[in-house]
Design a protein around this motif. Structure first.
Motif, PDB file in Angstrom:
ATOM      1  N   ILE A  70       0.632  -0.964  -0.110  1.00  0.00           N
ATOM      2  CA  ILE A  70      -0.252  -0.514  -0.045  1.00  0.00           C
ATOM      3  C   ILE A  70       0.984   1.636  -0.151  1.00  0.00           C
ATOM      4  O   ILE A  70       2.208   1.067   0.613  1.00  0.00           O
ATOM      5  CB  ILE A  70      -0.703  -0.007   1.019  1.00  0.00           C
ATOM      6  CG1 ILE A  70      -1.918  -0.591   1.224  1.00  0.00           C
ATOM      7  CG2 ILE A  70      -1.834   1.149   1.146  1.00  0.00           C
ATOM      8  CD1 ILE A  70      -3.011  -1.012   2.567  1.00  0.00           C
ATOM      9  N   VAL A  71       0.782   2.281  -0.418  1.00  0.00           N
ATOM     10  CA  VAL A  71       0.998   3.326  -0.780  1.00  0.00           C
ATOM     11  C   VAL A  71      -0.051   4.790  -0.385  1.00  0.00           C
ATOM     12  O   VAL A  71      -0.962   4.772  -0.676  1.00  0.00           O
ATOM     13  CB  VAL A  71       2.035   3.585  -2.363  1.00  0.00           C
ATOM     14  CG1 VAL A  71       2.451   4.755  -2.502  1.00  0.00           C
ATOM     15  CG2 VAL A  71       2.455   2.390  -2.794  1.00  0.00           C
ATOM     16  N   LYS A 126       7.680   6.385  -8.639  1.00  0.00           N
ATOM     17  CA  LYS A 126       8.869   6.451  -8.314  1.00  0.00           C
ATOM     18  C   LYS A 126       8.394   5.470  -6.436  1.00  0.00           C
ATOM     19  O   LYS A 126       9.314   4.753  -6.557  1.00  0.00           O
ATOM     20  CB  LYS A 126       9.379   7.637  -8.307  1.00  0.00           C
ATOM     21  CG  LYS A 126       9.702   8.320  -8.622  1.00  0.00           C
ATOM     22  CD  LYS A 126      10.589   8.075  -9.896  1.00  0.00           C
ATOM     23  CE  LYS A 126      11.372   8.034 -11.133  1.00  0.00           C
ATOM     24  NZ  LYS A 126      12.641   7.674 -12.181  1.00  0.00           N
ATOM     25  N   ALA A 127       7.485   6.459  -5.652  1.00  0.00           N
ATOM     26  CA  ALA A 127       8.048   5.475  -4.577  1.00  0.00           C
ATOM     27  C   ALA A 127       7.403   3.612  -4.531  1.00  0.00           C
ATOM     28  O   ALA A 127       7.889   3.525  -3.137  1.00  0.00           O
ATOM     29  CB  ALA A 127       6.087   6.287  -3.758  1.00  0.00           C
ATOM     30  N   LEU A 128       6.136   3.753  -5.175  1.00  0.00           N
ATOM     31  CA  LEU A 128       6.528   2.067  -5.813  1.00  0.00           C
ATOM     32  C   LEU A 128       7.370   1.714  -6.250  1.00  0.00           C
ATOM     33  O   LEU A 128       7.835   0.005  -5.573  1.00  0.00           O
ATOM     34  CB  LEU A 128       5.280   2.099  -6.626  1.00  0.00           C
ATOM     35  CG  LEU A 128       4.376   0.598  -6.470  1.00  0.00           C
ATOM     36  CD1 LEU A 128       4.538  -0.768  -5.403  1.00  0.00           C
ATOM     37  CD2 LEU A 128       3.378   0.849  -8.044  1.00  0.00           C
ATOM     38  N   ASP A 129       8.085   2.391  -7.159  1.00  0.00           N
ATOM     39  CA  ASP A 129       9.218   1.468  -7.488  1.00  0.00           C
ATOM     40  C   ASP A 129      10.445   1.602  -6.089  1.00  0.00           C
ATOM     41  O   ASP A 129      10.844   0.137  -6.392  1.00  0.00           O
ATOM     42  CB  ASP A 129      10.494   2.515  -8.368  1.00  0.00           C
ATOM     43  CG  ASP A 129       9.330   2.396  -9.832  1.00  0.00           C
ATOM     44  OD1 ASP A 129       8.751   1.517  -9.697  1.00  0.00           O
ATOM     45  OD2 ASP A 129      10.083   3.338  -9.953  1.00  0.00           O
ATOM     46  N   LEU A 131       9.176   1.048  -2.521  1.00  0.00           N
ATOM     47  CA  LEU A 131       9.101   0.276  -2.374  1.00  0.00           C
ATOM     48  C   LEU A 131       8.898  -1.055  -2.060  1.00  0.00           C
ATOM     49  O   LEU A 131       9.470  -2.404  -1.670  1.00  0.00           O
ATOM     50  CB  LEU A 131       7.212   0.010  -1.413  1.00  0.00           C
ATOM     51  CG  LEU A 131       6.557  -1.106  -1.181  1.00  0.00           C
ATOM     52  CD1 LEU A 131       6.943  -0.675   0.676  1.00  0.00           C
ATOM     53  CD2 LEU A 131       5.251  -0.397  -0.756  1.00  0.00           C
ATOM     54  N   ILE A 132       8.779  -1.632  -3.765  1.00  0.00           N
ATOM     55  CA  ILE A 132       9.135  -2.897  -4.686  1.00  0.00           C
ATOM     56  C   ILE A 132      10.731  -3.204  -4.418  1.00  0.00           C
ATOM     57  O   ILE A 132      10.927  -4.703  -4.095  1.00  0.00           O
ATOM     58  CB  ILE A 132       8.737  -3.047  -5.923  1.00  0.00           C
ATOM     59  CG1 ILE A 132       6.991  -3.309  -5.485  1.00  0.00           C
ATOM     60  CG2 ILE A 132       9.053  -4.086  -6.779  1.00  0.00           C
ATOM     61  CD1 ILE A 132       6.353  -2.318  -7.629  1.00  0.00           C
ATOM     62  N   ALA A 133      11.405  -2.292  -4.181  1.00  0.00           N
ATOM     63  CA  ALA A 133      12.789  -2.312  -4.730  1.00  0.00           C
ATOM     64  C   ALA A 133      13.733  -2.867  -3.311  1.00  0.00           C
ATOM     65  O   ALA A 133      14.585  -3.541  -3.242  1.00  0.00           O
ATOM     66  CB  ALA A 133      13.391  -0.864  -4.476  1.00  0.00           C
ATOM     67  N   HIS A 134      13.018  -2.246  -2.307  1.00  0.00           N
ATOM     68  CA  HIS A 134      13.377  -3.048  -0.587  1.00  0.00           C
ATOM     69  C   HIS A 134      12.722  -3.521   0.078  1.00  0.00           C
ATOM     70  O   HIS A 134      12.532  -4.047   1.399  1.00  0.00           O
ATOM     71  CB  HIS A 134      13.173  -1.400   0.413  1.00  0.00           C
ATOM     72  CG  HIS A 134      14.308   0.191  -0.584  1.00  0.00           C
ATOM     73  ND1 HIS A 134      14.167   0.239  -1.547  1.00  0.00           N
ATOM     74  CD2 HIS A 134      15.798  -0.127  -0.043  1.00  0.00           C
ATOM     75  CE1 HIS A 134      14.786   1.606  -1.354  1.00  0.00           C
ATOM     76  NE2 HIS A 134      15.808   1.278  -0.393  1.00  0.00           N
ATOM     77  N   ALA A 135      11.878  -4.292  -0.876  1.00  0.00           N
ATOM     78  CA  ALA A 135      10.891  -5.304   0.352  1.00  0.00           C
ATOM     79  C   ALA A 135      11.642  -6.761  -0.743  1.00  0.00           C
ATOM     80  O   ALA A 135      11.856  -7.485  -1.682  1.00  0.00           O
ATOM     81  CB  ALA A 135       9.411  -5.385  -0.154  1.00  0.00           C
ATOM     82  N   PRO A 136      12.254  -7.295   0.580  1.00  0.00           N
ATOM     83  CA  PRO A 136      12.791  -8.414   0.527  1.00  0.00           C
ATOM     84  C   PRO A 136      12.255  -9.702   0.036  1.00  0.00           C
ATOM     85  O   PRO A 136      12.432 -10.633  -0.798  1.00  0.00           O
ATOM     86  CB  PRO A 136      13.097  -9.101   1.406  1.00  0.00           C
ATOM     87  CG  PRO A 136      12.413  -8.303   2.539  1.00  0.00           C
ATOM     88  CD  PRO A 136      11.825  -7.234   2.119  1.00  0.00           C
ATOM     89  N   ARG A 163       0.208  -0.989 -12.158  1.00  0.00           N
ATOM     90  CA  ARG A 163       0.603  -1.392 -11.085  1.00  0.00           C
ATOM     91  C   ARG A 163      -0.719  -1.423 -10.062  1.00  0.00           C
ATOM     92  O   ARG A 163       0.169  -2.510  -9.195  1.00  0.00           O
ATOM     93  CB  ARG A 163       2.262  -1.796 -10.745  1.00  0.00           C
ATOM     94  CG  ARG A 163       3.270  -2.251 -12.127  1.00  0.00           C
ATOM     95  CD  ARG A 163       4.713  -1.648 -11.426  1.00  0.00           C
ATOM     96  NE  ARG A 163       4.385  -0.017 -11.375  1.00  0.00           N
ATOM     97  CZ  ARG A 163       5.810   0.440 -10.657  1.00  0.00           C
ATOM     98  NH1 ARG A 163       6.675  -0.288 -10.708  1.00  0.00           N
ATOM     99  NH2 ARG A 163       5.899   2.130 -10.811  1.00  0.00           N
ATOM    100  N   VAL A 164      -0.921  -0.534 -10.229  1.00  0.00           N
ATOM    101  CA  VAL A 164      -1.813  -0.139  -9.253  1.00  0.00           C
ATOM    102  C   VAL A 164      -2.923  -0.945  -9.428  1.00  0.00           C
ATOM    103  O   VAL A 164      -3.817  -0.409 -10.422  1.00  0.00           O
ATOM    104  CB  VAL A 164      -2.332   1.641  -9.383  1.00  0.00           C
ATOM    105  CG1 VAL A 164      -3.190   1.576  -7.869  1.00  0.00           C
ATOM    106  CG2 VAL A 164      -0.841   2.009  -9.122  1.00  0.00           C
TER     107      VAL A 164
END
Length: 539
Positions: A70-71, A126-129, A131-136, A163-164
């Motif tokens: 969730i963003v 960019k915020a979604l990018d 979050l996805i990049a930092h979620a393991p 992607r939403v």
């Protein structure tokens, strides 16, 4: 003073609560992705559009499991992402990975306020990018949610980023141009409130220009073109192509983004949708939920995401598209559901505007046709009939705690307004929908503005407002009649047995600008070819 009131009511800078996970409300959550306390809270700087850094925070689970995300783009406030501190924590405890950020130009985010323009849309992606990049673990589905400004941003980002998967838009707008310029009437209260609440935020040149154009009545087409680019209504085809599930939250007496423009966009959506309509004004119905307290709107937003991001069969999509609180008699517990907006109104009653029966009396609202009369009044002077009073939001917030603004109908100047009153209703009248007014009038000026206010009046002459709308004629001629077809703002209101409906039409309201000069007059009439009447929707 306005800024401090809004900040107290519309935002909750409770960072400490966000870091704490000891809140009883979250114990009810049963996510399909296992909830975990290993979702550490971190302050982050998000690379936004044009390299601008956005201030934000993340709640990301570290167990590596696939999870929905969730963003949360911030409201229109310098408090920024902190508004969502408690709500984001509750989402994290329910198994979501969450990122909240301050929109550009607000708080500690860089850049300038784009007011929902292309840079804001890019920032959301960019915020979604980030979050996805930092979620393991893998991100399964994505929801965007926001209050006020964040709600409009969420819809706009969803229209541009495939992607939403779902949106929850609380106290939102659909057509920003109509919010600022309804029936060719400038909504000065809305623009001034945005300027005040923004405080020392860094507004872009384009945003400042659009606001100034509305306030000074200069180059309105330019302001409307700016607003169109920032309206979810403009991108309805993109949202419908992917059938994005969208939940709306709206207040019946919304003064910042009046409800009809949001309902227009809501009714244009063809995917899964729901609208929660509540007593109050902008951001008021959601305020307790922002602080983690029980709240039907924020609870529905979570249920919406649980349904469309997790696949839970919780009934949110089968209960009916329209869920509303009812003013005034049953405040605030009575809520009605309808399968769709078309079912909200079951029938329509026409009340014809009639001439007064005696000197000094009000005109009547009658089922019987009445034509061939004229009622005149002086234009350019205000009366005590008003949409909300002199302070934006305040009247609506008081409604939420059972203290609606009271009007004394005998104080409305009949010299500066025309008034029509019905006979006492024989049974409770369940007004449901948008009343429509057909009014034929003749001004002595080339341009003219009128304001229609519909009241519920008791036997003692004490009134509460049901709804209102403005109307401006810009291309008339002095002495030439104008026929105005006006859709008043939608409402759900029970008029008790023995009360009367009262329609008051004047030429000033503190929420709006007007085109009336000083010293003019307006004569309302009801010719056979263009009779004046009020259509009351009931259900």
């Amino acid at each position: 003073m306005l800024r401090s009131r809004f900040a107290r009511c519309a935002v909750v800078p409770a960072t400490a609560l966000a870091i704490s996970i000891a809140t009883p409300a979250v114990a009810e959550a049963r996510p399909s992705a296992p909830a975990s306390l290993a979702a550490p809270f971190r302050l982050v700087k998000i690379p936004g559009a044009n390299g601008d850094k956005l201030d934000g925070a993340t709640w990301i689970h570290q167990d590596g499991r696939p999870r929905p995300a969730i963003v949360l783009p911030s409201p229109w406030t310098q408090v920024g992402w902190h508004t969502y501190a408690v709500m984001a924590t509750k989402y994290a405890l329910a198994g979501y990975n969450v990122i909240a950020y301050s929109a550009r130009g607000f708080g500690s985010s860089e850049g300038e306020v784009d007011a929902g323009g292309p840079l804001d849309v890019k920032d959301g992606s960019k915020a979604l990018d980030y979050l996805i990049a930092h979620a393991p673990g893998r991100t399964t589905k994505v929801g965007f949610a926001g209050l006020s400004y964040g709600s409009g941003l969420s819809q706009l980002i969803a229209a541009h980023d495939s992607r939403v998967d779902a949106v929850a838009a609380l106290s939102t707008w659909g057509d920003l141009g109509e919010s600022f310029y309804e029936n060719h009437t400038r909504h000065l209260g809305s623009v001034r409130a945005l300027q005040t609440v923004a405080g020392n935020a860094r507004l872009s040149a384009g945003t400042r220009q659009a606001f100034d154009d509305i306030l000074t009545n200069r180059n309105i087409p330019r302001a409307l073109a700016w607003a169109k680019q920032r309206s979810p209504q403009t991108y309805i085809k993109q949202l419908n192509k992917r059938r994005v599930p969208v939940l709306y939250g709206q207040a019946w007496h919304e003064t910042l983004f009046p409800s009809n423009q949001s309902l227009k966009t809501f009714n244009s959506l063809t995917g899964p949708k729901r609208i929660d309509l509540s007593i109050g004004d902008h951001a008021g119905p959601e305020m307790t939920g922002m602080g983690g307290l029980p709240n039907h709107v924020t609870n529905d937003a979570k249920r919406w995401f649980d349904r469309f991001l997790k696949g839970e069969r919780n009934g949110i999509d089968t209960e009916g598209q329209v869920n509303s609180q009812v003013m005034w008699k049953y405040w605030p517990w009575l809520r009605e559901t309808r399968p769709n907006w078309g079912a909200f109104t079951e029938r329509t009653q026409r009340l014809n505007l009639a001439a007064p029966e005696g000197k000094g009396a009000d005109g009547g609202l009658s089922p019987a046709p009445s034509t061939g009369w004229r009622m005149g009044f002086t234009s350019g002077k205000d009366t005590t009939a008003s949409a909300a009073g002199s302070v934006v939001f305040l009247a609506g917030y008081k409604e939420m705690v059972g203290l609606p603004k009271t009007y004394r109908t005998n104080t409305i100047s009949r010299e500066n307004a025309a008034v029509w009153t019905s006979t006492p209703v024989e049974a409770t009248t369940r007004l449901r929908g948008a009343p429509k007014l057909r009014l034929t009038y003749t001004p002595t000026t080339a341009q003219s503005t009128i304001f229609a206010h519909l009241f519920d009046v008791d036997a003692n002459g004490k009134a509460h407002i049901i709804t209102h709308a403005p109307f401006t004629s810009l291309d008339g001629r002095p002495g030439r009649s104008v026929t105005a077809d006006i859709s008043l703002q939608a409402a759900a209101y029970d008029v008790p047995k023995g009360h009367r409906l009262m329609l008051a039409v004047d030429t000033k309201d503190t929420l709006y600008g007007d085109a009336n000069g000083a010293g003019g007059t307006i004569a309302v009439s009801s010719p056979k070819a263009r009779p004046s009447y009020l259509e009351v929707p009931t259900g």
